[in-house]
Scaffold this motif. Structure first.
Motif, short mmCIF file in Angstrom:
data_model
loop_
_atom_site.label_atom_id
_atom_site.label_comp_id
_atom_site.label_asym_id
_atom_site.label_seq_id
_atom_site.Cartn_x
_atom_site.Cartn_y
_atom_site.Cartn_z
N ALA A 42 79.39 71.96 66.92
CA ALA A 42 79.82 72.80 65.79
C ALA A 42 81.29 72.65 65.49
O ALA A 42 81.71 72.81 64.33
N LEU A 117 73.97 72.68 64.21
CA LEU A 117 75.23 72.86 64.92
C LEU A 117 75.03 73.52 66.28
O LEU A 117 74.54 74.65 66.38
N GLU A 119 76.61 75.24 69.60
CA GLU A 119 77.77 75.95 70.09
C GLU A 119 77.69 76.06 71.61
O GLU A 119 76.61 76.07 72.19
#
Length: 838
Positions: A42, A117, A119
């Motif tokens: 991300a 994305l 994280e």
């Protein structure tokens, strides 16, 4: 649990097809849809290799229709049968799971989910123990990325040691670095240029601890967004952004690592710190190193020839030298996140490299029946610095992660000072042996403005475009002083003050297209250069000129499967001569041999063609690259005797070269604790100069192999070996070398404390030393040289990490200025350093 997860990730690839099932539609016909996407980080948008993904039909979360992993770049493509609602789940160790729901109605053949994305899961990172071996190389058709921070050797090796492992990079017996088969390449640090590194890479990399580096990226086919400079490509050194290798996150706190090393050559220290408070983030990096190399001997025999090839004079020289090399590096990055779409980052960097060399030399001159002998003592001090500062503004667009605008400014200065004093013990009617002292300085100051814009144009089609302006001032101020009855008298005739101003305007456009298994990239760049040369002191006429260069690039890639691809790329690269090539000042430190630059040098152009094959899975990784490079106006050094029997050395666009080679990189993971690596290259070069009447050709090869083993008590052992054959140049050949390296590392206190020891040992007849020989020849001379080098070394490293937030770190814009448009020869001490400072 984490150990089981890591093992399952490795095993899943072999069982994925078992779970695929087809479901008929209500009408009895079957509908198939290809689901595509990419798992990325991300923060950096780098692909997430070997992430596990599962696809579930409806609410059947206990029965996936697909289980497999992403490729090395995070991409996936899967064919799904049937209509209805589906759920995609992506998992990766130390990451928060990604869940994406989607619907298939049979109206499209391909459904693109775009970038997904990942994280960091900070709680998992803090408590987990990773037992599976993470892949060290990320491979693409036009670039390779070596994960330095996850290589156990990075705890105790230098950056130069790590470069021996990097695909498409070769470090020969003299520590000369080649990228994609060419010694002409550009060096970036965090995507930003560093002229000192580009002109003295071997010296700096020997002094830079690998623990300060996150990864090394080799761009063999630079797209047109890069400057057109650098024949071999671009070597981008990404510094460790966080002390533990984690990526930046939006969490307040600080984190730091301090380290020190001591070796049989010297000592060094380093500090890395990150901090974050709200939207403001900071990263700082500092390294110091001081090395002393004693007991290095050299000898040379230079014979001057007449037109019939008979000896006119013979110059025999022996010398012993002691060298001292202090290196200092500091970098600072400050980031401020205005909002979720806008980011500003400010950066500052400073680097200094010094060389102090004391050389005692004995020379015997034979001319006919006359023999003259003299001794000399030369004390040389060379200091080079690099100062840079810049600001970047990044604007992204809500809901369009691939659309981005970046505006940047950068200031660079590379001052260099050289002081040299030569004292002679004889006088002669043949040569001027007056004691002399030179005080010289050069500098390159550049101001750069750049704008870049990236946007998707259609499904699978993206455009990169931008413009750039560089104002660059190369200057040289050299003063010569001669001994006048014990005092130094300024010699105006032997001094020079010179400036070379270039204004460069550039623009580029590049398009990338993805069509199922195919990938295409095509673009062009235009650069126009305006030059203004002035001689404020010294012989030479002022002049101005301008010229333009179109630089095309293209590549095509085909994914043979989820685990392999093949690609073909072409690019044209140029090399503008820098101040060290252009500087017309005549260096007369040695009265029998002068050297100087050439203000009439033109831009060098080269054409590169690469055929690349990549295969990767969690166990085996293989890259094979067949490459061909040719140039008809290469810049090369050459020498000749003048009418006063002085050997002159300068540069010209005299080289026609053609090189074909193959590079092979292989990585094999044998279970969870053993890794075997191979990095090798073989090439054939044909070198010619019609102007000098010279030609040479021959084979050269380089092989590096290593094994890494985790022993009981979590001791990490590394054993490496290297062998390089002789290599050819336009004027001759130089011998190869054999080298052995080994290291042992242990971490304590939950990996916060690291202690390592490593050694470097040349394999030769003299313990701890290596003998390097070269034979060169020109139209009117032949030369033999021999260097005995103190290369053996033992180093002890220790580092400690502390802080309240391992995820803190300065946020940076994804793009910034990279002035990779300049080529400089090494300083005169660089060649000697390449012998001395292994």
């Amino acid at each position: 649990m984490e150990k089981i997860f890591a093992l399952l990730s490795i095993a899943l690839i072999s069982i994925a097809p078992v779970y695929a099932a087809e479901e008929p539609t209500e009408a009895g016909a079957k509908v198939t849809t290809v689901i595509t996407g990419q798992a990325v980080d991300a923060e950096t948008l780098e692909g997430e290799p070997f992430a596990t993904y599962q696809i579930f039909k409806g609410n059947r979360e206990n029965k996936p229709v697909v289980i497999t992993i992403t490729d090395v770049n995070g991409y996936f493509a899967e064919t799904i049968s049937g209509k209805g609602d589906f759920t995609l789940q992506l998992t990766s160790l130390g990451r928060k799971d990604i869940v994406r729901k989607f619907h298939i109605d049979g109206s499209v053949d391909t459904l693109a989910l775009g970038q997904l994305l990942f994280e960091n899961d900070t709680e998992t990172l803090a408590s987990s123990t990773v037992t599976a071996l993470k892949p060290l190389v990320k491979m693409d058709v036009d670039k390779m990325t070596y994960d330095v921070e996850n290589d156990v050797d990075s705890k105790s090796y230098t950056v130069l040691d790590m470069l021996r492992k990097v695909p498409m990079v070769t470090v020969d017996g003299q520590d000369n670095i080649s990228v994609n088969g060419s010694s002409n390449f550009q060096v970036l640090v965090d995507g930003k240029p560093n002229v000192m590194l580009s002109s003295n890479p071997s010296v700096v990399f020997k002094s830079m601890p690998a623990s300060a580096v996150k990864n090394i990226e080799v761009v063999t086919n630079p797209g047109v967004k890069y400057d057109a400079e650098g024949v071999g490509g671009v070597l981008n050194i990404t510094m460790a952004r966080n002390a533990d290798g984690s990526k930046a996150a939006s969490m307040d706190g600080y984190n730091a690592t301090v380290g020190a090393n001591v070796s049989t050559r010297g000592f060094g220290g380093r500090l890395f710190a990150t901090a974050q408070k709200g939207k403001l983030s900071l990263s700082a990096n500092a390294n110091v190193m001081d090395m002393t190399i004693k007991g290095n001997d050299s000898e040379s025999v230079r014979t001057q020839l007449d037109q019939m090839g008979n000896a006119v004079s013979i110059n025999k020289t022996t010398s012993t030298s002691e060298m001292k090399n202090p290196v200092n590096m500091v970098s600072l990055t400050l980031g401020y996140e205005i909002d979720k779409l806008r980011l500003v980052s400010v950066n500052f960097g400073y680097m200094s490299l010094a060389n102090k060399n004391i050389s005692d030399m004995m020379t015997e001159l034979t001319r006919g029946n006359a023999v003259d002998s003299y001794s000399s003592k030369t004390n040389t001090r060379w200091d080079m610095g690099s100062i840079n500062a810049g600001i970047d503004y990044q604007r992204t667009f809500d809901g369009k992660p691939d659309k981005m605008l970046t505006i940047s400014y950068r200031f660079d200065s590379q001052p260099s000072v050289t002081d040299s004093k030569s004292i002679f013990t004889t006088t002669s009617d043949l040569f001027d042996f007056t004691n002399r002292y030179t005080d010289g300085g050069t500098n390159t100051i550049a101001n750069t403005f750049q704008i870049d814009f990236t946007t998707p144009l259609a499904k699978g089609l993206n455009m990169n475009t931008g413009a750039k302006f560089i104002n660059r001032n190369n200057s040289s101020d050299q003063s010569l002083y001669l001994d006048d009855n014990g005092s130094w008298a300024y010699n105006k005739a032997g001094s020079m003050d010179y400036s070379h101003v270039s204004n460069i305007v550039a623009g580029y456009a590049e398009f990338t297209l993805s069509l199922n298994k195919w990938g295409f990239k095509v673009g062009t760049r235009y650069e126009h250069t305006f030059q203004d040369v002035k001689y404020r002191l010294g012989n030479g006429d002022d002049f101005s000129l301008d010229y333009g260069n179109f630089v095309p690039a293209a590549s095509i890639q085909y994914n043979l499967s989820m685990l392999s691809n093949i690609g073909l790329s072409y690019n044209m690269r140029i090399s503008r001569p820098g101040i060290t090539y252009l500087n017309p000042y005549v260096d007369t430190t040695d009265p029998t041999s002068w050297s100087y630059g050439n203000t009439d040098l033109d831009t060098e152009t080269a054409h590169n063609i690469n055929l690349v094959y990549n295969f990767y899975n969690p166990t085996v990784m293989l890259n094979a690259t067949l490459r061909h490079t040719f140039s008809n106006d290469g810049i090369s050094q050459y020498s000749f005797f003048d009418e006063d029997n002085v050997l002159n050395t300068t540069y010209g666009n005299i080289l026609k070269s053609s090189t074909t080679g193959i590079n092979i990189f292989a990585n094999l993971n044998l279970g969870k604790k053993t890794r075997i690596m191979l990095n090798s290259s073989v090439s054939y070069s044909d070198l010619r100069s019609d102007e000098r009447g010279l030609s040479n050709y021959g084979w050269s090869s380089n092989i590096f192999g290593g094994i890494q083993q985790t022993l009981p008590w979590d001791l990490r052992l590394s054993l490496n070996g290297m062998y390089a054959t002789s290599n050819v140049s336009l004027d001759g050949s130089r011998t190869g070398m054999s080298l052995a390296m080994g290291g042992l590392t242990k971490t304590f206190l939950n990996d916060r404390l690291s202690i390592g020891i490593n050694g470097v040992l040349p394999i030769s007849s003299e313990l701890g030393k290596m003998v390097m020989e070269s034979n060169t020849a020109g139209k009117d001379y032949i030369n033999y040289s021999k260097n005995t080098i103190n290369m053996g070394q033992i180093t002890l490293n220790i580092s400690f990490t502390f802080g309240k937030n391992k995820a803190a770190g300065a946020k940076k814009t994804r793009k910034t200025i990279s002035n990779d448009d300049l080529i400089d020869r090494s300083n005169g001490t660089e060649e000697m350093n390449s012998y001395m400072n292994m």
